[in-house]
Design an enzyme around this catalytic site. Structure first.
Site, PDB file in Angstrom:
ATOM      1  CB  ALA A 156      -9.218 -52.783  -3.380  1.00 41.27           C
ATOM      2  CE  LYS A 157     -16.644 -47.895  -6.638  1.00 42.51           C
ATOM      3  NZ  LYS A 157     -16.256 -46.219  -6.170  1.00 42.51           N
ATOM      4  CB  ALA A 158     -13.259 -53.230  -0.969  1.00 41.76           C
ATOM      5  CE1 TYR A 162     -16.489 -45.395  -1.639  1.00 42.87           C
ATOM      6  CE2 TYR A 162     -15.293 -47.602  -1.846  1.00 42.87           C
ATOM      7  CZ  TYR A 162     -15.709 -46.106  -2.286  1.00 42.87           C
ATOM      8  OH  TYR A 162     -15.252 -45.975  -3.604  1.00 42.87           O
TER       9      TYR A 162
END
Length: 303
Positions: A156-158, A162
């Protein structure tokens, strides 16, 4: 420069300075957002977005993992991306679609928070610095590892994910490097703070498994396809740290970084301390697609 740009927010184009959220938005306290980074190129055939369908699909998949229901269709978001590019008069740009939880929930439970969507575009050059596509960058193995499986979902690019990337990046910059490389929970090479990694040895390309707490990027996929077309063998495998120090070539891939060679790792020189022949061949084919518009893989969406 940014003040003249428009941002698409919840169905409307607004001025850059008016694109605001409330301080009590859930995302500001808990990192509850999903997003994408997409590039639009000024090709010889006109402006074209690279991997538009794939990026928007991953935005939905990331949101599904975090139980976020986007209040628009994929087609509506694609149309909004194109409309924002046109409104800002870009021929080439970086695109940031963002889905986030707004007001309505003040605790960890996010379900009562509103779901908001924004799309911003701006002109952005080389992510890791000018001329690095040829000269390469210096990187270090970070003291921070990638998250172990079943902690946070790496596919998941959440936004919250990051925070780990920020620690890796800040440590590298503080120590005088352009980028940091993270190991996985078992000590094998995983990825950079925002890029995937390839190691070249004896003309064979090695890259970590997709299940090694990495975000399997679309540029990574493109490189694997191009490499196979050029006749190179590509292996997804476990990569021990020490293999970085005896590699013939190393390069990083990502939407922002494109294909960036690594000239040193932990002050160990890589190859001739500049772009190697395999990296150059892959760069040439990749950049030829995004600059000429000749796209045998159907990766481009012209606007």
């Amino acid at each position: 420069m940014y003040n003249k740009l428009k941002i698409w927010m919840n169905g409307e184009l607004v001025d850059w300075n008016d694109a605001k959220i409330h301080v009590m938005s859930h995302v500001a306290h808990y990192g509850s957002s999903t997003f994408e980074g997409i590039r639009c190129y000024d090709t010889a055939k006109g402006s074209a977005i690279l991997f538009l369908d794939e990026h928007v699909r991953r935005l939905w998949e990331s949101s599904k993992i975090y139980r976020i229901e986007i209040p628009y269709s994929e087609t509506e978001i694609k149309d909004a991306i194109i409309a924002t590019i046109k409104a800002n008069g870009h021929k080439a740009c970086y695109i940031r679609p963002l889905v986030y939880r707004g007001q309505g929930a003040l605790g960890v439970n996010p379900h009562r928070a509103s779901i908001e969507v924004a799309i911003a575009t701006w002109e952005w050059g080389s992510y890791l610095g000018e001329d690095v596509l040829e000269t390469g960058v210096d990187v270090k193995v970070s003291s921070w590892h990638r998250l172990a499986p079943n902690t946070l979902p790496s596919w998941a690019k959440a936004g919250g994910n990051y925070m780990n990337s920020q620690l890796i990046k800040m440590e590298a910059i503080s120590d005088g490097y352009a980028e940091g490389l993270a190991l996985d929970q078992n000590g094998y090479v995983a990825e950079g703070s925002g890029e995937n990694i390839f190691v070249v040895r004896h003309n064979v390309l090695y890259t970590p498994f997709a299940a090694q707490s990495i975000l399997p990027g679309f540029t990574r996929h493109a490189v694997m396809e191009i490499a196979k077309k050029l006749g190179y063998e590509v292996r997804e495998t476990l990569i021990p740290r020490e293999s970085l120090y005896i590699a013939d070539e190393i390069f990083l891939t990502g939407t922002a970084a494109e294909i960036t060679p690594v000239r040193s790792v932990d002050k160990y020189p890589v190859g001739q301390e500049k772009r190697g022949p395999v990296t150059e061949a892959l760069q040439h084919e990749y950049l030829k697609i995004v600059h000429s518009g000749e796209d045998p893989f159907n990766w481009l969406t012209f606007i």
